[in-house]
Write a protein that holds these residues in place. Structure first.
Motif, mmCIF file in Angstrom:
data_model
loop_
_atom_site.group_PDB
_atom_site.id
_atom_site.type_symbol
_atom_site.label_atom_id
_atom_site.label_comp_id
_atom_site.label_asym_id
_atom_site.label_seq_id
_atom_site.Cartn_x
_atom_site.Cartn_y
_atom_site.Cartn_z
ATOM 1 N N GLU A 124 0.840 -1.201 -0.130
ATOM 2 C CA GLU A 124 -0.239 0.070 0.075
ATOM 3 C C GLU A 124 0.850 1.214 0.009
ATOM 4 O O GLU A 124 1.634 1.604 -0.836
ATOM 5 N N ASP A 125 0.843 1.952 1.084
ATOM 6 C CA ASP A 125 1.388 3.361 1.024
ATOM 7 C C ASP A 125 2.923 3.066 1.382
ATOM 8 O O ASP A 125 3.706 4.045 1.242
ATOM 9 N N LYS A 126 3.398 1.980 1.909
ATOM 10 C CA LYS A 126 4.809 1.484 2.213
ATOM 11 C C LYS A 126 5.575 1.190 1.009
ATOM 12 O O LYS A 126 5.231 0.188 0.353
ATOM 13 N N VAL A 127 6.242 2.236 0.287
ATOM 14 C CA VAL A 127 6.966 2.003 -0.976
ATOM 15 C C VAL A 127 8.658 2.350 -0.800
ATOM 16 O O VAL A 127 8.665 3.621 -0.658
ATOM 17 N N PRO A 128 9.373 1.440 -0.493
ATOM 18 C CA PRO A 128 10.841 1.812 -0.078
ATOM 19 C C PRO A 128 11.509 2.308 -1.607
ATOM 20 O O PRO A 128 10.910 2.126 -2.511
ATOM 21 N N VAL A 129 12.400 3.188 -1.093
ATOM 22 C CA VAL A 129 13.427 3.610 -2.306
ATOM 23 C C VAL A 129 14.680 3.603 -1.762
ATOM 24 O O VAL A 129 15.162 3.999 -0.740
ATOM 25 N N ILE A 130 15.496 3.163 -2.836
ATOM 26 C CA ILE A 130 16.977 3.168 -2.864
ATOM 27 C C ILE A 130 17.400 3.716 -3.844
ATOM 28 O O ILE A 130 17.295 3.664 -5.137
ATOM 29 N N ILE A 131 18.212 4.881 -3.635
ATOM 30 C CA ILE A 131 19.013 5.543 -4.677
ATOM 31 C C ILE A 131 20.548 5.414 -4.350
ATOM 32 O O ILE A 131 20.826 5.760 -3.270
ATOM 33 N N ALA A 132 21.304 5.177 -5.358
ATOM 34 C CA ALA A 132 22.871 5.102 -5.241
ATOM 35 C C ALA A 132 23.465 5.742 -6.426
ATOM 36 O O ALA A 132 23.013 5.576 -7.596
ATOM 37 N N GLY A 133 24.400 6.714 -5.938
ATOM 38 C CA GLY A 133 25.066 7.459 -6.988
ATOM 39 C C GLY A 133 26.059 6.898 -7.897
ATOM 40 O O GLY A 133 26.175 7.300 -9.251
ATOM 41 N N GLY A 134 26.732 5.755 -7.517
ATOM 42 C CA GLY A 134 27.796 5.017 -8.427
ATOM 43 C C GLY A 134 27.344 3.755 -8.695
ATOM 44 O O GLY A 134 26.220 3.682 -9.419
ATOM 45 N N THR A 135 28.248 2.750 -8.774
ATOM 46 C CA THR A 135 27.892 1.548 -9.432
ATOM 47 C C THR A 135 27.645 0.509 -8.522
ATOM 48 O O THR A 135 27.434 0.535 -7.163
ATOM 49 N N SER B 263 -2.553 -10.974 2.761
ATOM 50 C CA SER B 263 -1.653 -10.050 2.074
ATOM 51 C C SER B 263 -1.417 -8.767 2.936
ATOM 52 O O SER B 263 -0.420 -8.275 3.397
ATOM 53 N N LYS B 264 -2.390 -8.363 3.928
ATOM 54 C CA LYS B 264 -2.220 -7.244 4.835
ATOM 55 C C LYS B 264 -1.251 -7.681 5.870
ATOM 56 O O LYS B 264 -0.377 -6.986 6.377
ATOM 57 N N THR B 265 -1.463 -9.242 6.398
ATOM 58 C CA THR B 265 -0.552 -9.459 7.417
ATOM 59 C C THR B 265 0.959 -9.709 7.034
ATOM 60 O O THR B 265 1.824 -9.485 7.963
ATOM 61 N N ARG B 266 0.916 -10.030 5.802
ATOM 62 C CA ARG B 266 2.400 -10.300 5.253
ATOM 63 C C ARG B 266 2.912 -9.083 4.778
ATOM 64 O O ARG B 266 4.111 -9.023 4.525
ATOM 65 N N MET B 267 2.112 -8.099 4.571
ATOM 66 C CA MET B 267 2.457 -6.794 4.182
ATOM 67 C C MET B 267 3.103 -6.957 2.863
ATOM 68 O O MET B 267 4.191 -6.269 2.410
#
Lengths: 242, 502
Positions: A124-135, B263-267
């Motif tokens: 849902e609203d949890k969307v992780p982001v990783i950005i790396a500048g190099g390789t 799905s909710k519980t496992r996120m």
């Protein structure tokens, strides 16, 4: 509040940090950090930790909303199963960063090691982001199940990412600045040209990223991106017989 | 041309007795019964889960094996031929549910328990207190005290402990593999009986948070539903390295089972495969394992024991030693007859070793190295009855885990089709109409009754052994004797053959 981490074992240092936060400190500066593990482990709340020195493995593991700034390189396992918060590294980092990360942001100025963003997920609203500048090393986005990863390869013309990119990937999206040699891709991903929606997604993130490190945004955008997405949400769905 | 496989079972409906109430048709999760003027079985779909027969008010249904489906052949058994046909038609990996059903030796059944006669009298558990309470967690090497007589203070800092009123813990089974109602029943029973249930690697449903003092939360390679909050909504945290039913391979909940609440519980998004591969990608050594153990201890403020679950494999003693040295407070060892929601049959039936031998080897090794006190041993993977619990503790376990036995208590008939998600008993399914069949309160009652019965039986055996606490039995292998075992097995188990005195 300043904490001198010199000669402290990780348990003692992290206890000191937790105590400081519990007594109301929201800004901590750790000096002489030298390999202590688990800094920020399981922490939540509106706290900012600045680290002078090189923190040890599992920085920000299980973290849920703190901000960590590292003014040096960092090691393996950063943001392990992190749920929220922001980690900014003014240097390069080791392997398996962002393992099982489910939220928050991890910005790295320099290079990243192997198996970055492995098992990264979103919900849902949890969307992780990783950005790396190099390789990046091999297995970038292995088993990736969600989230956004952007690799810039600044200062490198080609070969910014290792082999087996997105092996086992079944969710999320990867953007790599420049071209990616198809032979470097895992067999579960497809390379696409980013569209307008993609730009809407990554431009604000890249602006924020550039702001953290003083990079020139226009320069970053001067090359195109390759978008990688999984071919299926169920890569092994056909493997079994009942 | 697709050839249909022969039916494994024949459903016999006695039409004389049948009163066409159609209850059996509704009961079947596999749609193996239809109504065409009368109840008409579709034999090929039957898995012999017995739900229809159990709920037929007239006892009109019996299920039999389809014996002549494959002509008798000692070498080419029906199962082998059926598997070949399935694979020849699909090219797939054969999937199975529950534990290893093969006729390997069951060492529990080759051990006998001692009893007191005349010279060292037995104890009557009906009128003498019997202590089944046990504590899981690291015990100190020494205890230091300060103060004087009358005012003594313990100076040694004790590691966090799990308190169990009965040395039987419900094994890790995830929400996803089993239904929410089954999870609720386990949680309620654990609370009522003073023991623990284990979430497995599927997260903790929000409705179970109030049971957190009786819940062990699991962390596996997929990290499903793992957050700081999840870790702290628990009595203990368990790192899953291996599982007895599928040592060396991971979990894989098919996307079709990842619906709304799972799905909710496992996120993770609905419909996505929940892949939890065998290695934790940050663990390739004992030192790496130690890193995760301490990451979890840091995240929970060193307030909870951390367990590491491993499957019983050939080199288990050395592995367990490494796990203890890595900092685990509890080592959970799962034998090769342990259950699963789904595993490749080739692994389930052929990989791993019996937990009886693993337990004896691990307990020996940890004692030899002088580190047995540093971790408790929880063992499982074929604990079927209270006698097995007693034998396990006498061999050196601190407590046992039960999964299959708990599911049987709630109605499971071991049809071994958990992976289909069609469980007619409402246990290994997410289909709402099937899940509703399992009333969590009734399930909790059945589980509690089972543990109550075992508890009284264990007390009886302790009494007959002349001891009044389960702690006194731990590792007391002198109270066991082997029957029908060869020298090697006796040596590994560390017991004498029946007929040999002290």
């Amino acid at each position: 509040m300043k904490i001198d981490a010199k000669d402290m074992q990780h348990r003692q240092l992290n206890m000191t940090i937790r105590d400081a936060v519990e007594s109301g400190n929201t800004g901590l500066e750790l000096d002489n950090v030298n390999g202590q593990r688990y800094i920020g482990g399981g922490m939540d709340g509106d706290v900012k930790i600045t680290i002078n020195g090189t923190p040890g493995n599992d920085l920000g593991s299980f973290m849920n909303g703190t901000e960590i700034i590292v003014n040096a390189n960092a090691q393996d396992g950063i943001a392990n199963t992190m749920n929220d918060g922001r980690i900014i590294i003014h240097g390069s980092v080791g392997d398996i960063i962002g393992y099982g990360m489910r939220g928050g942001k991890l910005y790295i100025k320099g290079n990243v090691g192997y198996r970055v963003g492995i098992h990264m997920k979103e919900y849902e609203d949890k969307v992780p982001v990783i950005i790396a500048g190099g390789t990046a090393g091999d297995f970038f986005g292995e088993y990736m199940a969600g989230g956004i990863m952007i690799l810039l390869g600044l200062g490198s013309d080609n070969g910014v990412v290792g082999d087996y990119v997105g092996t086992g990937m079944h969710g999320g999206v990867i953007y790599i600045r420049g071209e990616v040699d198809p032979r470097d891709l895992g067999k579960e991903v497809a390379a696409l040209e980013p569209g307008e929606d993609d730009m809407k997604l990554i431009v604000p993130l890249l602006k924020e990223y550039c702001g953290c490190f003083g990079f020139d945004f226009d320069e970053v955008m001067s090359r195109g991106f390759t978008k990688l997405v999984p071919l299926s949400h169920r890569p092994y769905g056909e493997m079994y017989v009942y | 041309m697709a050839v249909q496989l022969p039916a494994e079972f024949i459903v016999n409906v006695d039409n004389e007795r049948c009163r066409k109430c159609k209850r059996c048709i509704v009961s079947c999760g596999f749609s193996a019964l239809e109504f065409r003027n009368k109840v008409t079985p579709i034999h090929r779909r039957c898995v012999a889960c017995q739900r229809c027969a159990a709920f037929c008010p007239e006892d009109a249904i019996t299920i039999t094996e389809n014996q002549m489906a494959y002509k008798y052949n000692y070498s080419w058994t029906p199962e082998i031929r059926k598997n070949i046909l399935k694979q020849a038609a699909s090219g797939g990996v054969l999937l199975g549910g529950m534990g290893n059903p093969k006729p390997y030796p069951i060492y529990w059944d080759h051990m006998l328990i001692d009893a007191c006669q005349v010279t060292n009298p037995s104890i009557d558990p009906l009128r003498e207190p019997m202590e089944l309470r046990t504590y899981l967690g690291a015990k100190p090497d020494t205890l230091e005290f300060s103060g004087e007589y009358g005012n003594v203070k313990l100076e040694t800092e004790l590691a966090p402990q799990l308190k169990l009123d009965i040395p039987v813990v419900f094994a890790a089974m995830s929400y996803g593999a089993i239904s929410l109602n089954a999870h609720k029943a386990l949680a309620m029973a654990a609370k009522r009986m003073g023991t623990m249930m284990n979430t497995g690697e599927g997260g903790l449903h929000e409705s179970l948070v109030s049971y957190k003092d009786n819940i062990i939360v699991q962390v596996a390679s997929g990290r499903f539903g793992v957050t700081g909050e999840y870790l702290n909504n628990s009595a203990a945290v368990e790192i899953k390295i291996g599982q007895g039913a599928k040592p060396g391979i991971g979990g894989h909940l098919p996307g079709v089972k990842v619906g709304g609440d799972v799905s909710k519980t496992r996120m993770i998004p609905a419909g996505t495969d929940a892949l939890s591969p065998a290695p934790h990608h940050d663990i390739y050594s004992i030192e790496d394992l130690s890193q995760l153990i301490f990451a979890l201890k840091e995240a929970t403020g060193y307030s909870k024991p951390v367990s590491v679950k491993i499957a019983a494999v050939h080199n288990i003693a050395a592995i367990a030693s490494g796990v203890v040295r890595a900092g685990a407070d509890i080592v959970t060892i799962d034998g090769f007859r342990g259950g699963t929601g789904a595993a490749p049959v080739v692994i389930r039936d052929h990989v791993g070793i019996p937990v009886e031998l693993a337990l004896a080897a691990v307990d020996d090794r940890l004692r030899q190295e002088g580190i047995r006190n540093r971790a408790s041993l929880l063992i499982g993977g074929s604990i079927r009855q209270s006698a097995d619990v007693v034998k396990a503790i006498a061999l050196g376990a601190d407590a046992v885990i039960i999964g299959t036995a708990a599911l049987i208590a709630m109605g499971c008939r071991l049809c071994q089709k958990c992976y289909t998600g069609n469980c007619s008993w409402g246990i290994a399914t997410q289909r709402p109409e099937l899940v509703n069949r399992l009333d969590p309160h009734a399930g909790a009652d059945m589980l509690s009754f089972l543990l109550n019965g075992w508890s009284n039986e264990i007390k009886e055996v302790l009494g007959s052994l002349g001891i009044n606490a389960v702690e006194s039995l731990r590792g007391s292998r002198e109270r066991l004797r082997g029957i029908g075992l060869d020298e090697q097995a006796l040596k590994i188990l560390g017991i004498k053959h029946a007929g040999i005195g002290q």
